[in-house]
Design a protein around this motif. Structure first.
Motif, PDB file in Angstrom:
ATOM      1  N   PRO A   1       7.684  -0.752   5.396  1.00  0.00           N
ATOM      2  CA  PRO A   1       7.818   0.200   4.288  1.00  0.00           C
ATOM      3  C   PRO A   1       8.040   1.624   4.812  1.00  0.00           C
ATOM      4  CG  PRO A   1       5.540  -0.506   4.521  1.00  0.00           C
ATOM      5  CD  PRO A   1       6.349  -1.384   5.412  1.00  0.00           C
ATOM      6  N   PRO A   2       8.610   2.507   3.989  1.00  0.00           N
ATOM      7  CA  PRO A   2       8.933   3.867   4.473  1.00  0.00           C
ATOM      8  C   PRO A   2       7.709   4.696   4.836  1.00  0.00           C
ATOM      9  CG  PRO A   2       9.294   3.677   2.108  1.00  0.00           C
ATOM     10  CD  PRO A   2       9.054   2.292   2.602  1.00  0.00           C
ATOM     11  N   TYR A   3       6.543   4.416   4.246  1.00  0.00           N
ATOM     12  CA  TYR A   3       5.356   5.212   4.561  1.00  0.00           C
ATOM     13  C   TYR A   3       4.753   4.852   5.918  1.00  0.00           C
ATOM     14  CZ  TYR A   3       2.797   0.987   3.189  1.00  0.00           C
ATOM     15  OH  TYR A   3       2.338  -0.296   3.093  1.00  0.00           O
ATOM     16  N   TYR A   4       5.152   3.711   6.475  1.00  0.00           N
ATOM     17  CA  TYR A   4       4.520   3.225   7.695  1.00  0.00           C
ATOM     18  C   TYR A   4       5.172   3.837   8.928  1.00  0.00           C
ATOM     19  CZ  TYR A   4       3.024   0.045  11.404  1.00  0.00           C
ATOM     20  OH  TYR A   4       2.518  -0.480  12.565  1.00  0.00           O
ATOM     21  N   LYS A   5       4.338   4.407   9.787  1.00  0.00           N
ATOM     22  CA  LYS A   5       4.751   4.912  11.088  1.00  0.00           C
ATOM     23  C   LYS A   5       3.739   4.414  12.108  1.00  0.00           C
ATOM     24  CE  LYS A   5       6.954   9.102   9.328  1.00  0.00           C
ATOM     25  NZ  LYS A   5       6.976  10.587   9.349  1.00  0.00           N
ATOM     26  N   PRO A   6       4.156   3.583  13.043  1.00  0.00           N
ATOM     27  CA  PRO A   6       3.193   2.995  13.988  1.00  0.00           C
ATOM     28  C   PRO A   6       2.546   4.072  14.853  1.00  0.00           C
ATOM     29  CG  PRO A   6       5.445   2.548  14.681  1.00  0.00           C
ATOM     30  CD  PRO A   6       5.540   3.152  13.318  1.00  0.00           C
ATOM     31  N   TRP A   7       1.303   3.828  15.221  1.00  0.00           N
ATOM     32  CA  TRP A   7       0.540   4.744  16.073  1.00  0.00           C
ATOM     33  C   TRP A   7      -0.011   3.979  17.257  1.00  0.00           C
ATOM     34  CZ3 TRP A   7      -0.867   2.998  11.291  1.00  0.00           C
ATOM     35  CH2 TRP A   7      -2.036   2.223  11.218  1.00  0.00           C
TER      36      TRP A   7
END
Length: 360
Positions: free
Chosen positions: A171-177
């Motif tokens: 999804p667009p809100y997800y940014k891996p950390w």
């Protein structure tokens, strides 16, 4: 442009490309080797009770600001995305949480059983996967207020949720950390736990129907790839993660002496003590016995005269006043004079006032 200048330009370009490449290298932080410590299921249970539906639940699980999970099973230096799958049958819902590890590769992490009994009461059990958390690692959250998601499950607006996301399609809100050290992860993630909610650990899964329903969507690609890293192989002395945490806490308590032990001198150094060890002493003691001398001439039945017995009261002596400014003695002060005053001496005879006779 001469050849020398061209070589310098080429060297500078190569140096710049190498510097940019060095910046793009991913740095992997040290993560605890124990997998079960990288996803706190109590936090997952608290998060589940605060959501309105399963779509919101999956979004909060993968929120890069909350950072609920710290799992990196494929060890690519980034936290794995967790997808949510719902299977339902009448009054039973099984929500499966799976980690996305690669192209068509998934691993079950935990399941949430939501069961409604004949009385209309809903019970929730968060069950950890056997490979990660061990056998029968089950948490029962007791919510103070009925979660809103219950209304969604049993209401007219319910639709089964099957996550549409997969490897490299998030999804667009997800940014891996990047994963963090475990002690930092637990310190930060516990703020998302509802303090009013209590958690009970049990070893019994209530619904047998939920076990059969989970088998339909069960994935264990990571367990098949690394069979020797299962919880039973990692920890042969404990059954599941709850016993692992309990044993660690007991060991910490045993290592830290209490204040009572410190006062009584029971603090140990942890070293082994020899069985025949004895404390060094200057007293002449042999075989733990002491010989006390006796008085041979002392009669056995001696009568003590209590009348003429000298008093044992301490004698108080006057303290000398050594100060420079001495007080004036009072009139009643005794200067070592005799108690009886001496009689005054007889007065001398006074000459008579009569005139002496004249000689004729």
């Amino acid at each position: 442009m001469n050849t020398y200048t061209l070589k310098i330009i080429v060297y500078l370009l190569l140096f710049q490309v190498g510097f940019l490449h060095a910046q793009d290298v991913t740095t992997v932080n040290a993560v605890d080797s124990e997998i079960s410590k990288n996803l706190d299921l109590e936090v997952v249970a608290a998060l589940f009770g605060d959501c309105e539906n399963l779509e919101e639940f999956e979004e909060k699980l993968n929120d890069p600001h909350k950072k609920i999970t710290n799992l990196d099973l494929n060890k690519d230096g980034e936290v794995d995305y967790l997808r949510v799958i719902d299977t339902s049958k009448k009054n039973t819902h099984v929500i499966t949480i799976q980690a996305v590890l690669g192209e068509n590769k998934f691993q079950d992490v935990a399941t949430i059983d939501v069961v409604k009994d004949n009385k209309g009461e809903t019970s929730v059990q968060v069950v950890g996967d056997v490979y990660i958390y061990g056998t029968n690692y089950i948490i029962e959250p007791v919510y103070v207020h009925q979660p809103v998601i219950y209304v969604w499950f049993w209401g007219p607006y319910y639709n089964p949720w099957y996550s549409p996301y997969y490897w490299h399609h998030y999804p667009p809100y997800y940014k891996p950390w990047r994963p963090r050290p475990v002690h930092y992860y637990h310190k930060d993630v516990r703020i998302h736990v509802n303090k009013k909610t209590t958690y009970r650990y049990t070893s019994v899964r209530r619904s047998n129907k939920a076990i059969n329903m989970q088998k339909k969507v069960h994935k264990n690609d990571y367990a098949k790839q690394y069979p020797n890293q299962s919880f039973n192989k990692r920890h042969k002395e404990v059954v599941n993660a709850s016993h692992l945490n309990t044993s660690n806490n007991k060991a910490k308590v045993q290592q830290q002496p209490t204040t009572k032990d410190k006062k009584e001198g029971k603090v140990t150094t942890g070293q082994k003590v020899q069985k025949d060890w004895k404390p060094a002493s200057n007293n002449k003691i042999k075989n733990n016995s002491v010989k006390v001398p006796t008085q041979k001439n002392q009669p056995k039945n001696k009568v003590v005269d209590t009348k003429n017995k000298p008093s044992t009261k301490p004698v108080t002596r006057p303290q000398n006043n050594t100060s420079y400014q001495q007080k004036k003695p009072s009139n009643n002060t005794n200067y070592n004079r005799p108690t009886t005053r001496p009689k005054p001496a007889s007065p001398r005879p006074t000459p008579s006032r009569s005139m002496p006779s004249r000689r004729r």
